[in-house]
Design an enzyme around this catalytic site. Structure first.
Site, PDB file in Angstrom:
ATOM      1  N   PHE A 142       0.840  -1.187   0.000  1.00  0.00           N
ATOM      2  CA  PHE A 142       0.000   0.000   0.000  1.00  0.00           C
ATOM      3  C   PHE A 142       0.883   1.247   0.000  1.00  0.00           C
ATOM      4  O   PHE A 142       1.944   1.267   0.633  1.00  0.00           O
ATOM      5  CB  PHE A 142      -0.915  -0.013   1.227  1.00  0.00           C
ATOM      6  CG  PHE A 142      -1.988   1.025   1.179  1.00  0.00           C
ATOM      7  CD1 PHE A 142      -3.085   0.870   0.346  1.00  0.00           C
ATOM      8  CD2 PHE A 142      -1.901   2.163   1.960  1.00  0.00           C
ATOM      9  CE1 PHE A 142      -4.079   1.842   0.289  1.00  0.00           C
ATOM     10  CE2 PHE A 142      -2.893   3.141   1.912  1.00  0.00           C
ATOM     11  CZ  PHE A 142      -3.983   2.981   1.071  1.00  0.00           C
ATOM     12  N   TYR A 244     -11.212   0.694  10.642  1.00  0.00           N
ATOM     13  CA  TYR A 244     -12.406   1.163   9.924  1.00  0.00           C
ATOM     14  C   TYR A 244     -12.823   0.234   8.796  1.00  0.00           C
ATOM     15  O   TYR A 244     -13.806   0.506   8.106  1.00  0.00           O
ATOM     16  CB  TYR A 244     -12.215   2.586   9.388  1.00  0.00           C
ATOM     17  CG  TYR A 244     -10.877   2.871   8.747  1.00  0.00           C
ATOM     18  CD1 TYR A 244     -10.600   2.446   7.457  1.00  0.00           C
ATOM     19  CD2 TYR A 244      -9.907   3.576   9.432  1.00  0.00           C
ATOM     20  CE1 TYR A 244      -9.378   2.715   6.869  1.00  0.00           C
ATOM     21  CE2 TYR A 244      -8.673   3.853   8.864  1.00  0.00           C
ATOM     22  CZ  TYR A 244      -8.415   3.416   7.577  1.00  0.00           C
ATOM     23  OH  TYR A 244      -7.189   3.673   6.996  1.00  0.00           O
TER      24      TYR A 244
END
Length: 422
Positions: A142, A244
């Site tokens: 990422f 999240y």
């Protein structure tokens, strides 16, 4: 039989199969715990932002009304001071295979990765000052992980060794073993590839890194809450994950960090705020870090942002992380079958591992038209996400996603593609 008639029959068969799987799903009752989104027929982005639980509005209102509104600053002494560690322990026990005192909730994913990377490179006795000057990371990781590695290397004079993994299968043990050496300080990898969904062999890769005398850090953002793991038993040194996605903490909810007990009081994180001091209220002239997991804190913890995830942890604990994984495998297997049957004939490529045992909680598919297709899907209430250059991720969060919803999403991708072809 016309093509459209054959297609309708195939669609009906897939939907019937999905209904059968939903009826047999031992976790189906949990679907009702999540809020409905008006106009959304299929939410396939729970691997990016999880749905809110139905009780979140009341939970937030009660916090404002009572914990904050009535108890005021007294709530720090009564509950908030310990919350980062208590919540970290819950995440560790329910989702990480981590004993108490090794996980803490604080800051963002980026800040925690930075803290642990710097601490690992400066490890006393075997860090960069003793010749371990290399940080190993993959080129497909990422962006935050890669950007932070570059920044930390620039700050410390370390050298980055880049891995070039298979774009579908992800980093393999042999890839890591080929580059680690007595110059390696830290290897930092993602447990689940954010693009392909490939699931790395955490215990074997960690063992290979330790054989070279280096530290192993895992990014758990796409695996925490959906893939079982045993950080303690597998010898993981450091880990960071967000809350999240599969932990449903809401947009921008704080991340968590795991620091193996043997490294506490040894590794020293660089953001020396007052919350990590040995005596937080001494207000003394010199900084002395806490010797336990609290050493990873810096400033005042984001208490309000820690509220939403607590209900999701309750659900995962009830379902068990192994039960969540079984549902995840069922959903992704069904998605792959549907892709083969209705999307592959249109030139859609499977960009995730076909073997479920090495696949995380999402399935990625590719087609040159997918950027525009995603826009059409969103406009029609089908919500996956797009990843450059031409991938759609079908994020299937097990406790909030049904099999019917999964098939509905795949069929909508088919319809959007066909409409673009005229």
């Amino acid at each position: 039989m016309t093509t459209s008639a054959a297609s309708r029959i195939a669609d009906a068969a897939l939907l019937d199969l999905a209904r059968t799987l939903d009826a047999a799903d031992p976790l189906r009752a949990h679907l009702d715990a999540f809020s409905e989104a008006p106009g959304v027929a299929a939410y396939l982005d729970g691997n990016s932002l999880g749905r809110p639980l139905r009780d979140i509005p009341e939970r937030l209102a009660a916090f404002a009304r009572e914990d904050w509104g009535t108890r005021l600053i007294r709530s720090w002494d009564e509950q908030w001071m310990a919350l980062p560690m208590e919540l970290g322990d819950r995440i560790g026990r329910i989702a990480l295979g981590a004993a108490p005192g090794q996980t803490v909730v604080a800051d963002s994913t980026s800040v925690l990765i930075y803290k642990l990377m710097r601490a690992a490179l400066d490890r006393p006795g075997s860090g960069r000052t003793e010749g371990r000057t290399e940080l190993v990371i993959e080129t497909r990781n990422f962006p935050t992980d890669r950007f932070l590695a570059e920044g930390v290397a620039a700050e410390t004079g370390a050298t980055i060794r880049w891995l070039e993994p298979d774009p579908v299968l992800g980093v393999q043990v042999a890839d890591v073993a080929a580059v680690v050496s007595d110059r390696t300080a830290l290897v930092s990898l993602s447990h689940v590839d954010y693009r392909s969904g490939a699931l790395a062999d955490m215990p074997a890769i960690t063992a290979a890194v330790h054989d070279a005398g280096a530290l192993m850090m895992w990014d758990l953002c796409h695996s925490a809450g959906v893939v079982p793991m045993q950080l303690d038993d597998w010898g993981v040194d450091l880990a960071v994950g967000c809350t999240y996605k599969y932990l449903n903490g809401g947009p921008g909810s704080p991340a968590f960090a795991y620091l193996r007990r043997e490294h506490q009081g040894v590794l020293r994180q660089p953001i020396q705020g007052w919350w990590s001091a040995a005596d937080i209220f001494a207000m003394g002239p010199a900084y002395e870090p806490a010797g336990d997991i609290r050493q990873l804190l810096s400033g005042t913890p984001p208490i309000t942002s820690m509220l939403a995830m607590q209900g999701m942890l309750d659900l995962i604990e009830q379902a068990t992380i192994d039960g969540v994984r079984e549902k995840s495998l069922s959903l992704t297997d069904l998605a792959v079958r549907a892709v083969d049957e209705v999307l592959a004939p249109l030139g859609v490529r499977l960009l995730s591992p076909r073997d479920a045992s090495i696949r995380g909680g999402h399935v990625t598919i590719g087609h040159p038209e997918f950027r525009e297709v995603t826009k059409a899907l969103w406009a029609g209430g089908i919500i996956p996400d797009f990843r450059f250059p031409d991938g759609i991720r079908l994020g299937l969060s097990p406790l909030s996603t049904s099999h019917v919803e999964t098939i509905t999403g795949v069929l909508a991708v088919r319809d959007a593609l066909e409409s673009r072809a005229g």
